[in-house]
Scaffold this motif. Sequence first.
Motif, short mmCIF file in Angstrom:
data_model
loop_
_atom_site.label_atom_id
_atom_site.label_comp_id
_atom_site.label_asym_id
_atom_site.label_seq_id
_atom_site.Cartn_x
_atom_site.Cartn_y
_atom_site.Cartn_z
N ASN A 169 37.87 21.15 -56.50
CA ASN A 169 39.11 20.92 -57.23
C ASN A 169 38.90 20.82 -58.74
O ASN A 169 39.83 20.48 -59.45
CB ASN A 169 39.77 19.63 -56.73
CG ASN A 169 40.22 19.77 -55.29
OD1 ASN A 169 40.59 20.85 -54.86
ND2 ASN A 169 40.15 18.69 -54.54
N ARG A 170 37.72 21.09 -59.21
CA ARG A 170 37.48 20.99 -60.65
C ARG A 170 38.15 22.14 -61.38
O ARG A 170 38.17 23.27 -60.90
CB ARG A 170 35.99 21.02 -60.94
CG ARG A 170 35.32 19.75 -60.48
CD ARG A 170 33.90 19.70 -60.91
NE ARG A 170 33.31 18.48 -60.38
CZ ARG A 170 32.31 17.86 -60.95
NH1 ARG A 170 31.77 18.33 -62.03
NH2 ARG A 170 31.84 16.76 -60.43
N PRO A 171 38.71 21.84 -62.56
CA PRO A 171 39.32 22.91 -63.35
C PRO A 171 38.29 23.96 -63.72
O PRO A 171 37.13 23.66 -63.98
CB PRO A 171 39.82 22.19 -64.60
CG PRO A 171 39.90 20.75 -64.20
CD PRO A 171 38.84 20.55 -63.18
N PRO A 227 41.69 9.81 -67.26
CA PRO A 227 42.59 9.02 -66.42
C PRO A 227 41.96 8.56 -65.10
O PRO A 227 42.47 7.65 -64.47
CB PRO A 227 43.75 9.97 -66.16
CG PRO A 227 43.13 11.32 -66.19
CD PRO A 227 42.07 11.24 -67.26
N CYS A 228 40.88 9.18 -64.68
CA CYS A 228 40.33 8.87 -63.36
C CYS A 228 39.52 7.58 -63.33
O CYS A 228 39.73 6.74 -62.47
CB CYS A 228 39.47 10.03 -62.87
SG CYS A 228 40.44 11.50 -62.52
N HIS A 229 38.59 7.42 -64.26
CA HIS A 229 37.72 6.25 -64.21
C HIS A 229 37.52 5.59 -65.58
O HIS A 229 36.67 4.73 -65.73
CB HIS A 229 36.35 6.62 -63.62
CG HIS A 229 36.46 7.22 -62.26
ND1 HIS A 229 36.29 8.55 -62.02
CD2 HIS A 229 36.79 6.66 -61.07
CE1 HIS A 229 36.48 8.80 -60.74
NE2 HIS A 229 36.80 7.67 -60.14
N GLY A 230 38.27 6.04 -66.59
CA GLY A 230 38.23 5.37 -67.89
C GLY A 230 37.13 5.80 -68.83
O GLY A 230 36.94 5.16 -69.87
N SER A 231 36.40 6.86 -68.53
CA SER A 231 35.40 7.34 -69.48
C SER A 231 36.09 7.71 -70.78
O SER A 231 37.23 8.15 -70.78
CB SER A 231 34.67 8.57 -68.94
OG SER A 231 33.91 8.25 -67.81
N GLU A 232 35.39 7.51 -71.89
CA GLU A 232 35.93 7.87 -73.20
C GLU A 232 34.91 8.72 -73.96
O GLU A 232 33.71 8.51 -73.83
CB GLU A 232 36.28 6.62 -74.00
CG GLU A 232 37.37 5.81 -73.36
CD GLU A 232 37.75 4.57 -74.15
OE1 GLU A 232 37.29 4.40 -75.30
OE2 GLU A 232 38.53 3.75 -73.61
N ALA A 253 33.35 12.96 -63.13
CA ALA A 253 33.83 13.39 -61.82
C ALA A 253 34.67 14.66 -61.88
O ALA A 253 35.31 15.02 -60.90
CB ALA A 253 34.61 12.27 -61.15
N GLY A 254 34.71 15.30 -63.04
CA GLY A 254 35.41 16.57 -63.14
C GLY A 254 36.91 16.49 -63.30
O GLY A 254 37.62 17.47 -63.10
N CYS A 255 37.42 15.34 -63.67
CA CYS A 255 38.86 15.20 -63.88
C CYS A 255 39.27 15.81 -65.22
O CYS A 255 38.57 15.63 -66.22
CB CYS A 255 39.25 13.73 -63.90
SG CYS A 255 38.96 12.87 -62.36
N PRO A 256 40.40 16.49 -65.27
CA PRO A 256 40.89 16.97 -66.57
C PRO A 256 41.40 15.78 -67.38
O PRO A 256 42.17 14.97 -66.88
CB PRO A 256 42.03 17.93 -66.21
CG PRO A 256 42.38 17.64 -64.80
CD PRO A 256 41.22 16.93 -64.16
#
Length: 140
Positions: A35-37, A100-105, A85-88
């Motif tokens: 599901n990764r972009p 938005p997934c785990h708060g990484s900045e 985790a590959g979130c856009p």
Amino acid sequence: MSARPAATRRTVLRGAALTPVVGLGFTACGGGDDNRPAALAGPVELGPESEVAAGGAKLYRDHNVVVSRGEDGSLTAYNTVCTHAGCPINKLDGTRLVCPCHGSEFDVTTGKVLREPAVAPLKPLAVEVRNGTLVAKSRD
């Protein structure tokens, strides 16, 4: 005869109801690449050069790209797919991207991680101006 009591109908139904919810939790944190972009396939026109002010940045969500401009006018671009985790990434706060997934900045001027759980920096992209339009492409 067994010393364990038999499961009640309520216990069985409760377990069946929770199974999909637990699966969703694993999916959200999962490392499945399906599901990764997708990465940029070729050069992509982002928009007018004037959209990115000196010392600022602009997030192009449709292309998973962020472009920043230094005070000296230099442009930098990064892929905005989180390296954890590959979130856009869909939130830009000044020059800081927030996943938005785990708060990484991430710092959009350097691509470096500002807040974990991500540990790898964002993937740099090439960016140029063609006829007043910002164009990003993979560096590969």
